[in-house]
Design a protein around this motif. Sequence first.
Motif, PDB file in Angstrom:
ATOM      1  N   ARG A  42     -19.597  63.789  93.067  1.00 15.25           N
ATOM      2  CA  ARG A  42     -19.825  62.416  93.534  1.00 15.25           C
ATOM      3  C   ARG A  42     -18.986  61.416  92.750  1.00 15.25           C
ATOM      4  O   ARG A  42     -18.363  60.514  93.323  1.00 15.25           O
ATOM      5  N   HIS A  43     -18.975  61.587  91.435  1.00 11.11           N
ATOM      6  CA  HIS A  43     -18.163  60.686  90.610  1.00 11.11           C
ATOM      7  C   HIS A  43     -16.670  60.869  90.898  1.00 11.11           C
ATOM      8  O   HIS A  43     -15.918  59.891  90.954  1.00 11.11           O
ATOM      9  N   ARG A  44     -16.260  62.110  91.101  1.00 10.70           N
ATOM     10  CA  ARG A  44     -14.852  62.358  91.397  1.00 10.70           C
ATOM     11  C   ARG A  44     -14.456  61.776  92.751  1.00 10.70           C
ATOM     12  O   ARG A  44     -13.342  61.273  92.924  1.00 10.70           O
ATOM     13  N   LEU A  45     -15.369  61.836  93.716  1.00 11.47           N
ATOM     14  CA  LEU A  45     -15.082  61.255  95.027  1.00 11.47           C
ATOM     15  C   LEU A  45     -14.923  59.741  94.925  1.00 11.47           C
ATOM     16  O   LEU A  45     -14.019  59.156  95.532  1.00 11.47           O
ATOM     17  N   LEU A  46     -15.776  59.087  94.163  1.00 11.58           N
ATOM     18  CA  LEU A  46     -15.661  57.641  93.990  1.00 11.58           C
ATOM     19  C   LEU A  46     -14.344  57.280  93.311  1.00 11.58           C
ATOM     20  O   LEU A  46     -13.693  56.289  93.685  1.00 11.58           O
ATOM     21  N   ALA A  47     -13.943  58.078  92.330  1.00 10.69           N
ATOM     22  CA  ALA A  47     -12.666  57.824  91.655  1.00 10.69           C
ATOM     23  C   ALA A  47     -11.497  58.025  92.615  1.00 10.69           C
ATOM     24  O   ALA A  47     -10.532  57.243  92.620  1.00 10.69           O
ATOM     25  N   LEU A  48     -11.574  59.059  93.454  1.00 13.12           N
ATOM     26  CA  LEU A  48     -10.513  59.308  94.433  1.00 13.12           C
ATOM     27  C   LEU A  48     -10.457  58.164  95.448  1.00 13.12           C
ATOM     28  O   LEU A  48      -9.369  57.724  95.838  1.00 13.12           O
ATOM     29  N   ALA A  49     -11.626  57.683  95.866  1.00 17.05           N
ATOM     30  CA  ALA A  49     -11.665  56.570  96.823  1.00 17.05           C
ATOM     31  C   ALA A  49     -10.989  55.332  96.244  1.00 17.05           C
ATOM     32  O   ALA A  49     -10.297  54.594  96.956  1.00 17.05           O
ATOM     33  N   ALA A  50     -11.180  55.107  94.947  1.00 14.83           N
ATOM     34  CA  ALA A  50     -10.524  53.962  94.302  1.00 14.83           C
ATOM     35  C   ALA A  50      -9.009  54.146  94.271  1.00 14.83           C
ATOM     36  O   ALA A  50      -8.255  53.216  94.560  1.00 14.83           O
TER      37      ALA A  50
END
Length: 427
Positions: free
Chosen positions: A205-213
Amino acid sequence: MVQLHTDRLHGSVTAPVLGSISFLNEVMSRHPGAISFAPGAPHPDTLPDVDVQRFTDRFLDHAVVRGASPDRARRLLFEYGPARGLINDIVAEALRQDYGIDAPPESYVITVGAQEAMLLVLRALFRSSGDVLAVANPCFVGITGAARLLDVDVLGVDETAHGLDLDGLARSCQEARAAGRAVRALYVAPDYSNPGGSRMTLDCRHRLLALAAREDLLLLEDNAYGFTAAADDELPSLKAIDTEGRVIHIGTFAKTAFPGARVGFVIADQRVDGGDARILADVLASIKSMVTVNTSPLSQAVIGGMLLEHGGSLDRLSRTKSELYRRNLHLLLDALDRDLGSPPPGVHWNRPDGGFFVRVHLPVPADTDLLEVSAAEYGVLWTPMRQFFLDGAGDTQIRLSCSYLDPDGIDEGVRRLAAFLTKETRQ
């Protein structure tokens, strides 16, 4: 009599995804004696406690406490009402209290189920034909169907046992840019997705948010099945840990309350520059006023009253339902292990720990002909997975839903399913 031809109608009317639900209903109607693992509907035992009058009165009391006269409170139920909704404050407090989503009531739009929320969000976000919607592959047909209605191009990203293939998503974003296009948003169900059943780890989840940014993506989070997690195994929603406003959160009361109310919601607190709009919820409310005008005030009152009667807590409202669905899921997996302890070659299934669904892989095509054999000769129904995939990868998979059946139905249904699989999937 005027005759119309599909060549002159919108292309979506002949899209297979739009006919998938009606097809299953038609098969079920022709085989009423079959045990059906097809519907992902709430269990009937969760519905008798819906006292519509009591919950409506509870909401009216709340409206009076908040300053409305008794007459004005009652008229709220019979008028059109605001497009944004009537129970925004109740729902916002429930999600803040239970799930740590700290968004103001004005960032909520109360919708006609989650399906309308998806349609509104896609209509608002996708302006250019160069914008692409990324989805998990397999994916819930509600979002792909909405995209088809709106002529939004969809890109599939493989789903693993731990959620989306984030490396694959990053590659897809790069490939889209190289082709002069952009992945505008990603639809994602982090908790027990339909139909895949996967659950994203906290790290994912944290990695997905970072990728989205990094990729400038918006995330359309659908949390229909998160409530089925065990109390000691809850993970925060993407919206709860989003620090940049990347997440548009979509929810429904179909499973936690009852589906007949047709009440869902979307949290859209992203700021919108230009014009008179302040946040995305304002835009969605404006679009909604041209689609359904407003969500039924009576339905909203019942849902609001249900929440208030449970201390304003969505968790308390859904707790017994969550226990029932976890029980059913464990019964289904145990029955598969018992009756297919030595499964035929090529038959295997996943083991989710929440949600409604189990995926079974077969060594033969799981097409309509095979479903007809299963229903007519073995008295058991399931959902072909083909409709959930964008690339045909699900041609040899079926989906089993545990939500609608009683324990005896699950046991007998799996016995019939085992007989069917043992005989009909030999290569």
